[in-house]
Write a protein that holds these residues in place. Structure first.
Motif, PDB file in Angstrom:
ATOM      1  N   GLY A 121      39.110  28.863  27.067  1.00 24.89           N
ATOM      2  CA  GLY A 121      38.878  29.043  25.627  1.00 24.89           C
ATOM      3  C   GLY A 121      37.474  29.538  25.350  1.00 24.89           C
ATOM      4  O   GLY A 121      37.035  30.550  25.887  1.00 24.89           O
ATOM      5  N   ASN A 122      36.746  28.793  24.515  1.00 27.46           N
ATOM      6  CA  ASN A 122      35.388  29.192  24.147  1.00 27.46           C
ATOM      7  C   ASN A 122      34.363  28.980  25.248  1.00 27.46           C
ATOM      8  O   ASN A 122      33.205  29.394  25.130  1.00 27.46           O
ATOM      9  N   ASP A 123      34.770  28.338  26.357  1.00 25.44           N
ATOM     10  CA  ASP A 123      33.847  28.063  27.456  1.00 25.44           C
ATOM     11  C   ASP A 123      33.956  29.096  28.576  1.00 25.44           C
ATOM     12  O   ASP A 123      33.591  28.833  29.721  1.00 25.44           O
ATOM     13  N   LYS A 124      34.470  30.281  28.251  1.00 21.81           N
ATOM     14  CA  LYS A 124      34.604  31.348  29.260  1.00 21.81           C
ATOM     15  C   LYS A 124      33.248  31.665  29.886  1.00 21.81           C
ATOM     16  O   LYS A 124      32.211  31.633  29.215  1.00 21.81           O
ATOM     17  N   ILE A 125      33.266  31.989  31.182  1.00 19.99           N
ATOM     18  CA  ILE A 125      32.018  32.334  31.871  1.00 19.99           C
ATOM     19  C   ILE A 125      31.795  33.838  31.901  1.00 19.99           C
ATOM     20  O   ILE A 125      30.769  34.318  32.372  1.00 19.99           O
ATOM     21  N   GLY A 126      32.776  34.605  31.409  1.00 17.74           N
ATOM     22  CA  GLY A 126      32.614  36.057  31.388  1.00 17.74           C
ATOM     23  C   GLY A 126      33.047  36.716  32.676  1.00 17.74           C
ATOM     24  O   GLY A 126      32.474  37.721  33.099  1.00 17.74           O
ATOM     25  N   SER A 127      34.050  36.177  33.334  1.00 14.25           N
ATOM     26  CA  SER A 127      34.554  36.741  34.582  1.00 14.25           C
ATOM     27  C   SER A 127      35.046  38.175  34.370  1.00 14.25           C
ATOM     28  O   SER A 127      35.552  38.526  33.302  1.00 14.25           O
ATOM     29  N   THR A 128      34.914  39.003  35.427  1.00 11.26           N
ATOM     30  CA  THR A 128      35.427  40.376  35.363  1.00 11.26           C
ATOM     31  C   THR A 128      36.929  40.420  35.628  1.00 11.26           C
ATOM     32  O   THR A 128      37.534  41.491  35.572  1.00 11.26           O
ATOM     33  N   LEU A 129      37.538  39.257  35.941  1.00 14.06           N
ATOM     34  CA  LEU A 129      38.983  39.125  36.164  1.00 14.06           C
ATOM     35  C   LEU A 129      39.470  39.960  37.356  1.00 14.06           C
ATOM     36  O   LEU A 129      40.616  40.405  37.381  1.00 14.06           O
ATOM     37  N   LYS A 130      38.594  40.142  38.342  1.00 11.82           N
ATOM     38  CA  LYS A 130      38.943  40.920  39.531  1.00 11.82           C
ATOM     39  C   LYS A 130      39.438  40.049  40.686  1.00 11.82           C
ATOM     40  O   LYS A 130      39.758  40.555  41.757  1.00 11.82           O
ATOM     41  N   GLY A 131      39.486  38.734  40.464  1.00 16.34           N
ATOM     42  CA  GLY A 131      39.954  37.836  41.527  1.00 16.34           C
ATOM     43  C   GLY A 131      38.874  37.367  42.467  1.00 16.34           C
ATOM     44  O   GLY A 131      39.151  36.749  43.498  1.00 16.34           O
ATOM     45  N   ILE A 132      37.615  37.632  42.122  1.00 19.04           N
ATOM     46  CA  ILE A 132      36.488  37.310  43.004  1.00 19.04           C
ATOM     47  C   ILE A 132      36.379  35.801  43.250  1.00 19.04           C
ATOM     48  O   ILE A 132      36.372  35.341  44.393  1.00 19.04           O
ATOM     49  N   GLY A 133      36.280  35.030  42.148  1.00 18.67           N
ATOM     50  CA  GLY A 133      36.116  33.578  42.276  1.00 18.67           C
ATOM     51  C   GLY A 133      37.219  32.913  43.084  1.00 18.67           C
ATOM     52  O   GLY A 133      36.943  32.181  44.042  1.00 18.67           O
ATOM     53  N   PRO A 134      38.499  33.153  42.742  1.00 18.37           N
ATOM     54  CA  PRO A 134      39.584  32.551  43.523  1.00 18.37           C
ATOM     55  C   PRO A 134      39.582  32.964  44.998  1.00 18.37           C
ATOM     56  O   PRO A 134      39.923  32.167  45.869  1.00 18.37           O
ATOM     57  N   ALA A 135      39.174  34.205  45.286  1.00 17.38           N
ATOM     58  CA  ALA A 135      39.114  34.649  46.690  1.00 17.38           C
ATOM     59  C   ALA A 135      38.038  33.884  47.449  1.00 17.38           C
ATOM     60  O   ALA A 135      38.254  33.449  48.589  1.00 17.38           O
ATOM     61  N   TYR A 136      36.874  33.697  46.814  1.00 13.23           N
ATOM     62  CA  TYR A 136      35.810  32.915  47.466  1.00 13.23           C
ATOM     63  C   TYR A 136      36.203  31.441  47.575  1.00 13.23           C
ATOM     64  O   TYR A 136      35.817  30.750  48.526  1.00 13.23           O
ATOM     65  N   MET A 137      36.978  30.940  46.602  1.00 14.77           N
ATOM     66  CA  MET A 137      37.448  29.551  46.687  1.00 14.77           C
ATOM     67  C   MET A 137      38.371  29.366  47.889  1.00 14.77           C
ATOM     68  O   MET A 137      38.309  28.351  48.591  1.00 14.77           O
ATOM     69  N   ASP A 138      39.219  30.365  48.129  1.00 13.43           N
ATOM     70  CA  ASP A 138      40.093  30.282  49.314  1.00 13.43           C
ATOM     71  C   ASP A 138      39.296  30.403  50.599  1.00 13.43           C
ATOM     72  O   ASP A 138      39.666  29.847  51.633  1.00 13.43           O
ATOM     73  N   LYS A 139      38.206  31.143  50.537  1.00 14.30           N
ATOM     74  CA  LYS A 139      37.347  31.280  51.718  1.00 14.30           C
ATOM     75  C   LYS A 139      36.712  29.931  52.066  1.00 14.30           C
ATOM     76  O   LYS A 139      36.795  29.471  53.217  1.00 14.30           O
TER      77      LYS A 139
END
Length: 421
Positions: A121-139
């Motif tokens: 919601g209003n607490d968005k971090i401004g992600s580019t929505l390219k899948g970067i964060g989830p990919a690093y989380m899986d790493k």
């Protein structure tokens, strides 16, 4: 030895052009972190090119380019970029190598990124929505698939297993978007990737170093977006500072020689997060208009403000910067008065240090004013031509940081870079 070139602000400092400028002096250019959230803008034959994953040395015929293990790689984006590069007559297969340890961005990583951002919601971090964060989380969660896995017979089985895990997470976030088209494109891109030179990146780069080859490590995003030292939680998912070179490429710290930091003559930021010197007035609008400050990856308008020397000093410290490049100095040509932030007021206390958690504090920047040079500098080619007031501006920054600005970029062209002795 390895030289490092990276951004010192919140990204968008103009690193692509600077890497492109220095590339002829190096035998190998290597990306060490980040993913398709990067947008490095170059001008080739007067045509604008934005590279998201391919190192910026790709347009130099005798320069080897390596995508290192610290990068998270989207095969679909890579394929599109390669088509762009090919249109300029470049044989990308000749000089582009990919580390087998590089993690892959899956379609479900992109879906998870979108679902997670929507849920905030209003607490968005401004992600580019390219899948970067989830990919690093899986790493870090030891679940990710890597480029080297493409050559394994069990790849499809591994992919399905991970996809099912992601689907459970997507269901919990009430995300039901059809991503079948993404998957089809993804598997086509995987077949395309098998044509590349997939190498053991750490052995590959260290062998080049032993042979006496000159290596330039190219950073993405900026130091103030570093997952450890940036404005957390409004940061990226990787270590963007010079220390990330060692883990992102597999080179030892003593192999690093120069650390070249790139900063704009003012400040910008895309997305949410603290920005003490941000201007919400006509001056901020003018900076955005003259500087054409819109994201190379997202197209989003960038937030603009005066240069923040408190943050810049911090970035120089954690990176061990030895040389500075100031970009977009010509954008300031039109201003009667310029300002620089020399300290923060946090409540009734003055500080020249970056606070632990900037989002919880009311920070007021203390600004020092300078007279503008009111001279068009974009045609200048030597330091002697620069206006005296511009030299004063640069000299103050040099003294404050204890590191000298060695180059000033005064336009987008390759030739628009002035060396300062």
């Amino acid at each position: 030895m390895v030289d490092v070139l990276l951004g010192l602000q919140w990204g968008d400092e103009g690193k692509g052009k600077i890497v492109d400028y220095f590339a002829p002096n190096y035998d190998l250019i290597a990306r060490f972190q980040g993913g398709p959230n990067a947008g490095h803008t170059l001008y080739v034959n007067d045509k604008k090119v934005v590279l998201h994953q391919i190192p910026s040395g790709i347009f130099h015929e005798n320069t080897i380019n390596l995508i290192g293990n610290g990068v998270v790689l989207d095969p679909v984006t890579l394929r599109r970029e390669c088509e762009t590069v090919k249109a300029f007559g470049i044989d990308y297969r000749k000089n582009l190598f990919i580390s087998e340890r590089t993690h892959l961005i899956l379609p479900t990583h992109r879906a998870l990124d979108k679902a997670s951002e929507l849920s905030k919601g209003n607490d968005k971090i401004g992600s580019t929505l390219k899948g970067i964060g989830p990919a690093y989380m899986d790493k870090t969660g030891r679940n990710g698939l890597r480029v080297g896995d493409l050559l394994d017979k069990s790849f499809t089985t591994q992919y399905i297993r991970l996809r099912l895990k992601h689907q459970k997470l997507l269901d919990s976030l009430n995300f039901h978007e059809d991503i079948s088209a993404w998957e089809e494109e993804f598997f086509e891109a995987l077949e395309f990737m098998k044509e590349f030179k997939i190498v053991n990146g750490e052995y590959f780069i260290n062998e080049k170093i032993r042979e006496g080859k000159k290596v330039l490590a190219e950073g993405a995003q900026g130091s103030m977006l570093d997952v450890d030292f940036g404005t957390f939680p409004f940061v990226t998912s990787s270590n963007t500072i010079s220390a990330g070179v060692c883990t992102g490429l597999g080179v030892a710290p003593q192999k690093i020689r120069e650390v070249i930091g790139v900063t704009k003559a003012y400040c910008t930021r895309v997305g949410s997060g603290p920005f003490p010197t941000e201007l919400h007035d006509e001056t901020g609008e003018e900076l955005r208009r003259i500087g054409n400050e819109f994201g190379a990856t997202t197209g989003r308008p960038r937030r603009c403000g005066w240069i923040d020397l408190v943050a810049l000093n911090f970035a120089c410290m954690v990176n061990g910067v030895t040389k500075l490049v100031m970009t977009k100095a010509d954008v300031l040509d039109a201003f009667d008065e310029l300002k620089v932030c020399t300290s923060y007021m946090v409540g009734d206390k003055k500080t020249m240090a970056i606070p632990f958690q900037m989002t919880r504090l009311a920070i007021t920047p203390e600004l020092k004013s300078f007279k503008g040079w009111k001279t068009a500098t974009d045609s200048f080619r030597s330091a002697g031509e620069l206006p005296a007031t511009m030299k004063e501006y640069v000299s103050f920054i040099n003294t404050y940081l204890g590191v000298n600005i060695n180059y000033i970029s005064n336009g987008p062209g390759r030739e628009q870079l002035i060396e300062i002795q």
